[in-house]
Design a protein around this motif. Structure first.
Motif, PDB file in Angstrom:
ATOM      1  N   GLY A  28       0.800  -1.227   0.000  1.00 33.33           N
ATOM      2  CA  GLY A  28       0.000   0.000   0.000  1.00 33.33           C
ATOM      3  C   GLY A  28       0.833   1.276   0.000  1.00 33.33           C
ATOM      4  O   GLY A  28       0.280   2.379   0.045  1.00 33.33           O
ATOM      5  N   ILE A  29       2.147   1.146  -0.057  1.00 31.47           N
ATOM      6  CA  ILE A  29       3.025   2.322   0.002  1.00 31.47           C
ATOM      7  C   ILE A  29       2.769   3.294  -1.154  1.00 31.47           C
ATOM      8  O   ILE A  29       2.684   4.514  -0.931  1.00 31.47           O
ATOM      9  CB  ILE A  29       4.505   1.888   0.050  1.00 31.47           C
ATOM     10  N   PRO A  30       2.639   2.815  -2.420  1.00 31.77           N
ATOM     11  CA  PRO A  30       2.363   3.774  -3.507  1.00 31.77           C
ATOM     12  C   PRO A  30       1.093   4.582  -3.274  1.00 31.77           C
ATOM     13  O   PRO A  30       1.065   5.793  -3.530  1.00 31.77           O
ATOM     14  CB  PRO A  30       2.224   2.869  -4.737  1.00 31.77           C
ATOM     15  N   GLN A  31       0.048   3.913  -2.786  1.00 35.77           N
ATOM     16  CA  GLN A  31      -1.222   4.611  -2.562  1.00 35.77           C
ATOM     17  C   GLN A  31      -1.101   5.634  -1.426  1.00 35.77           C
ATOM     18  O   GLN A  31      -1.603   6.759  -1.533  1.00 35.77           O
ATOM     19  CB  GLN A  31      -2.335   3.606  -2.234  1.00 35.77           C
ATOM     20  N   ILE A  32      -0.420   5.250  -0.361  1.00 36.81           N
ATOM     21  CA  ILE A  32      -0.259   6.167   0.771  1.00 36.81           C
ATOM     22  C   ILE A  32       0.557   7.392   0.367  1.00 36.81           C
ATOM     23  O   ILE A  32       0.210   8.534   0.713  1.00 36.81           O
ATOM     24  CB  ILE A  32       0.407   5.439   1.961  1.00 36.81           C
ATOM     25  N   ILE A  33       1.627   7.167  -0.390  1.00 38.24           N
ATOM     26  CA  ILE A  33       2.450   8.290  -0.854  1.00 38.24           C
ATOM     27  C   ILE A  33       1.627   9.209  -1.761  1.00 38.24           C
ATOM     28  O   ILE A  33       1.698  10.442  -1.652  1.00 38.24           O
ATOM     29  CB  ILE A  33       3.697   7.773  -1.600  1.00 38.24           C
ATOM     30  N   CYS A  34       0.838   8.611  -2.653  1.00 39.54           N
ATOM     31  CA  CYS A  34       0.004   9.411  -3.547  1.00 39.54           C
ATOM     32  C   CYS A  34      -1.006  10.249  -2.773  1.00 39.54           C
ATOM     33  O   CYS A  34      -1.200  11.437  -3.062  1.00 39.54           O
ATOM     34  CB  CYS A  34      -0.727   8.514  -4.542  1.00 39.54           C
ATOM     35  N   ILE A  35      -1.663   9.640  -1.807  1.00 40.12           N
ATOM     36  CA  ILE A  35      -2.664  10.362  -1.023  1.00 40.12           C
ATOM     37  C   ILE A  35      -2.021  11.528  -0.276  1.00 40.12           C
ATOM     38  O   ILE A  35      -2.528  12.655  -0.278  1.00 40.12           O
ATOM     39  CB  ILE A  35      -3.376   9.410  -0.039  1.00 40.12           C
ATOM     40  N   ILE A  36      -0.884  11.254   0.370  1.00 35.90           N
ATOM     41  CA  ILE A  36      -0.177  12.321   1.091  1.00 35.90           C
ATOM     42  C   ILE A  36       0.261  13.423   0.131  1.00 35.90           C
ATOM     43  O   ILE A  36       0.104  14.617   0.411  1.00 35.90           O
ATOM     44  CB  ILE A  36       1.049  11.749   1.844  1.00 35.90           C
ATOM     45  N   GLY A  37       0.813  13.021  -1.021  1.00 36.84           N
ATOM     46  CA  GLY A  37       1.248  13.996  -2.014  1.00 36.84           C
ATOM     47  C   GLY A  37       0.099  14.827  -2.554  1.00 36.84           C
ATOM     48  O   GLY A  37       0.223  16.053  -2.719  1.00 36.84           O
ATOM     49  N   ASP A  38      -1.040  14.172  -2.829  1.00 40.87           N
ATOM     50  CA  ASP A  38      -2.206  14.895  -3.354  1.00 40.87           C
ATOM     51  C   ASP A  38      -2.740  15.897  -2.330  1.00 40.87           C
ATOM     52  O   ASP A  38      -3.091  17.033  -2.678  1.00 40.87           O
ATOM     53  CB  ASP A  38      -3.312  13.911  -3.744  1.00 40.87           C
ATOM     54  N   ILE A  39      -2.826  15.465  -1.074  1.00 41.90           N
ATOM     55  CA  ILE A  39      -3.301  16.370  -0.022  1.00 41.90           C
ATOM     56  C   ILE A  39      -2.332  17.541   0.145  1.00 41.90           C
ATOM     57  O   ILE A  39      -2.745  18.700   0.308  1.00 41.90           O
ATOM     58  CB  ILE A  39      -3.463  15.607   1.317  1.00 41.90           C
ATOM     59  N   TYR A  40      -1.037  17.256   0.084  1.00 40.76           N
ATOM     60  CA  TYR A  40      -0.029  18.314   0.210  1.00 40.76           C
ATOM     61  C   TYR A  40      -0.208  19.357  -0.894  1.00 40.76           C
ATOM     62  O   TYR A  40      -0.151  20.568  -0.637  1.00 40.76           O
ATOM     63  CB  TYR A  40       1.378  17.729   0.141  1.00 40.76           C
ATOM     64  N   MET A  41      -0.420  18.892  -2.132  1.00 43.07           N
ATOM     65  CA  MET A  41      -0.580  19.827  -3.243  1.00 43.07           C
ATOM     66  C   MET A  41      -1.823  20.691  -3.076  1.00 43.07           C
ATOM     67  O   MET A  41      -1.814  21.877  -3.406  1.00 43.07           O
ATOM     68  CB  MET A  41      -0.614  19.064  -4.570  1.00 43.07           C
ATOM     69  N   ILE A  42      -2.904  20.105  -2.559  1.00 45.12           N
ATOM     70  CA  ILE A  42      -4.108  20.898  -2.319  1.00 45.12           C
ATOM     71  C   ILE A  42      -3.864  21.944  -1.229  1.00 45.12           C
ATOM     72  O   ILE A  42      -4.258  23.102  -1.354  1.00 45.12           O
ATOM     73  CB  ILE A  42      -5.295  19.992  -1.936  1.00 45.12           C
ATOM     74  N   LEU A  43      -3.182  21.535  -0.160  1.00 44.49           N
ATOM     75  CA  LEU A  43      -2.931  22.447   0.963  1.00 44.49           C
ATOM     76  C   LEU A  43      -1.948  23.553   0.602  1.00 44.49           C
ATOM     77  O   LEU A  43      -1.973  24.636   1.194  1.00 44.49           O
ATOM     78  CB  LEU A  43      -2.406  21.658   2.175  1.00 44.49           C
ATOM     79  N   HIS A  44      -1.052  23.287  -0.349  1.00 46.41           N
ATOM     80  CA  HIS A  44      -0.044  24.269  -0.739  1.00 46.41           C
ATOM     81  C   HIS A  44      -0.244  24.704  -2.196  1.00 46.41           C
ATOM     82  O   HIS A  44       0.717  24.904  -2.939  1.00 46.41           O
ATOM     83  CB  HIS A  44       1.362  23.691  -0.549  1.00 46.41           C
ATOM     84  N   ILE A  45      -1.495  24.871  -2.573  1.00 42.80           N
ATOM     85  CA  ILE A  45      -1.842  25.139  -3.960  1.00 42.80           C
ATOM     86  C   ILE A  45      -1.319  26.490  -4.434  1.00 42.80           C
ATOM     87  O   ILE A  45      -0.980  26.678  -5.597  1.00 42.80           O
ATOM     88  CB  ILE A  45      -3.372  25.055  -4.151  1.00 42.80           C
ATOM     89  N   ALA A  46      -1.247  27.451  -3.558  1.00 47.98           N
ATOM     90  CA  ALA A  46      -0.756  28.793  -3.912  1.00 47.98           C
ATOM     91  C   ALA A  46      -0.547  29.569  -2.616  1.00 47.98           C
ATOM     92  O   ALA A  46      -0.658  29.013  -1.504  1.00 47.98           O
ATOM     93  CB  ALA A  46      -1.745  29.513  -4.829  1.00 47.98           C
ATOM     94  N   GLU A  47      -0.256  30.855  -2.745  1.00 49.47           N
ATOM     95  CA  GLU A  47      -0.041  31.701  -1.572  1.00 49.47           C
ATOM     96  C   GLU A  47      -0.851  32.981  -1.694  1.00 49.47           C
ATOM     97  O   GLU A  47      -1.249  33.386  -2.788  1.00 49.47           O
ATOM     98  CB  GLU A  47       1.450  32.046  -1.428  1.00 49.47           C
TER      99      GLU A  47
END
Length: 472
Positions: A389-408
């Protein structure tokens, strides 16, 4: 009747051709202008996430070979009807409303700047939209014969420009050593903040799945085409980014509404601007035509499946689902007329669209994890590629990170307003439709057997299939 099967090369072409759009050039120019060569690092991080995402799509395709690519079908099997509705509306409908507005605005800007300097951009964009709406209403796909040619011309042009500019072989004069302006985004945290912008340039790797039945070796070629496709795009985009830095100052790239046109002119002279302008227009118009045709059929398919009101399944004499067509045209027109899709808002619209597609990818990765728990010994799953499940967990974390840091700053607030308001509306509709109208369990999944035993219909023009099982 035997039909000729496609090889890996054709699968890669499908994957690449459906990902590339003119809005990608805007993202590339802006990202390069903000971070310089650091934007290549941001693209590389996104490529890694997409390769990991390919593992998820490989597994879902192996489990549900009859589901021809609609994200809603996968989430319906894993998470139930409400997530299925949210996934489909996020990935296909809302994203294309936002991105379609950007494509039309860019077409208007290019046509005005290159060919019709005296005509307002809004008039040009709305005229194109009206023309394409009529074309789709009449059911005439006038772009079918030039669609592949346009994609080949666009990708071929990008490769040629990338090689010429990266190695400073253009007719224009490259920037003198030390003349390049400095980037405004630096450091690893700054580069990470640009991954959401880079994400848009590699979005939609699952588009190869609908043609899987036409492949000689789908089990091997579906995931391999996704991986090779994003790697090929990364190489081309990296060459272009390098070439842009060779010929255009970073300040100009990040402040221009058409960085790719300026770039082409600096490399190839005035002929370069006309060349890229024509390719941009053809690709943009072709993309909008596909958006109007495909999303209307996705909404129609969801209606047939019980995930949307039956109103959206109504068709005219030409077989066009008109309610969805008018909805898309109306929303895109409103965005254009309101003025929020002017240059200052184009990138923000792409980032808001990225948030919605990231949301759908989060649901896809959650679906993989849920199905592993629910069907630990399911036929078709290759346990060599589950990797705990490591690929899925990394993807989920990465996707959430991109949403949270979408811009400034103000841009971030603007993007979040679009994202959260539309997401809340989507969630409220999904719960209302499933719980109140259909009186069904919001999170009752459909079994894999049901998915695989039902013949899928209602595919869009890109081959995306809507969920065909539904809430009774």
């Amino acid at each position: 009747m035997n039909s000729k099967k496609m090889g890996l090369g054709s699968a890669v072409s499908v994957c690449v051709g459906l990902i590339v759009a003119t809005s990608c050039l805007l993202s590339l120019g802006l990202g390069t202008g903000l971070a310089g060569k650091g934007f290549i690092t941001a693209m590389f991080i996104v490529v890694i996430l997409n390769i990991l995402l390919a593992f998820s799509f490989r597994e879902l395709h192996d489990l549900m070979p009859e589901a021809e690519g609609g994200l809603g079908q996968y989430t319906l099997a894993g998470l139930g009807p409400v997530p299925s509705i949210v996934s489909n509306l996020s990935a296909y409908v809302i994203t294309n409303m936002l991105a379609g507005s950007v494509e039309l605005a860019m077409c208007g800007l290019v046509i005005q700047e290159t060919f019709l300097k005296g005509v307002p951009v809004l008039i040009i964009s709305l005229s194109l939209l009206a023309f394409l709406t009529i074309v789709n209403y009449l059911g005439v796909d006038i772009f079918a014969k030039i669609q592949n040619l346009t994609v080949i011309a666009l990708i071929g042009s990008l490769i040629l420009l990338g090689v010429i500019s990266a190695f400073k072989l253009g007719v224009g004069t490259p920037l003198a050593p030390g003349a390049q302006t400095p980037p405004v985004v630096t450091g690893f945290s700054g580069i990470l903040s640009l991954t959401a912008l880079a994400f848009w340039m590699f979005i939609g790797i699952e588009f190869v799945i609908p043609v899987s039945k036409d492949l000689k070796n789908p089990k091997r070629d579906v995931p391999l085409a996704m991986i090779l496709g994003v790697c090929l795009l990364f190489i081309v985009q990296s060459l272009l980014s390098t070439g842009m830095r060779n010929y255009v100052s970073l300040e100009e790239l990040r402040s221009s509404s058409m960085p790719h046109i300026i770039f082409a002119e600096r490399v190839m002279g005035k002929a370069g601007s006309y060349w890229m302008g024509l390719i941009t227009i053809l690709a943009g118009v072709s993309t909008i035509n596909t958006v109007l045709g495909s999303v209307t059929r996705i909404l129609s398919g969801m209606a047939d499946a019980g995930l949307m009101p039956s109103y959206f399944s109504k068709k005219n004499k030409s077989g066009t689902p008109t309610p969805g067509l008018f909805l898309m045209t109306g929303v895109i027109s409103f965005i254009l007329v309101s003025g929020i899709a002017n240059y200052s808002g184009l990138t923000n619209f792409l980032l808001a669209a990225s948030c919605f597609w990231l949301t759908s990818y989060i649901l896809v990765n959650l679906t993989v994890l849920v199905l592993r728990r629910r069907y630990p010994n399911a036929k078709g799953r290759d346990k060599r590629f589950t990797l705990g499940g490591i690929p899925q967990i990394i993807c989920i974390i990465g996707d959430i990170y991109m949403i949270l840091h979408i811009a400034e700053g103000d841009a971030r607030i603007f993007i979040y307003k679009i994202y959260f308001v539309l997401l809340i509306i989507t969630l409220l509709f999904a719960f209302f439709w499933v719980k109140i109208v259909k009186k069904a369990d919001a999170f009752r999944p459909v079994s894999l057997d049901e998915i695989n035993n039902v013949k899928l219909e209602n595919q869009d023009e890109e081959g995306q299939a809507s969920p065909s099982l539904m809430i009774n």
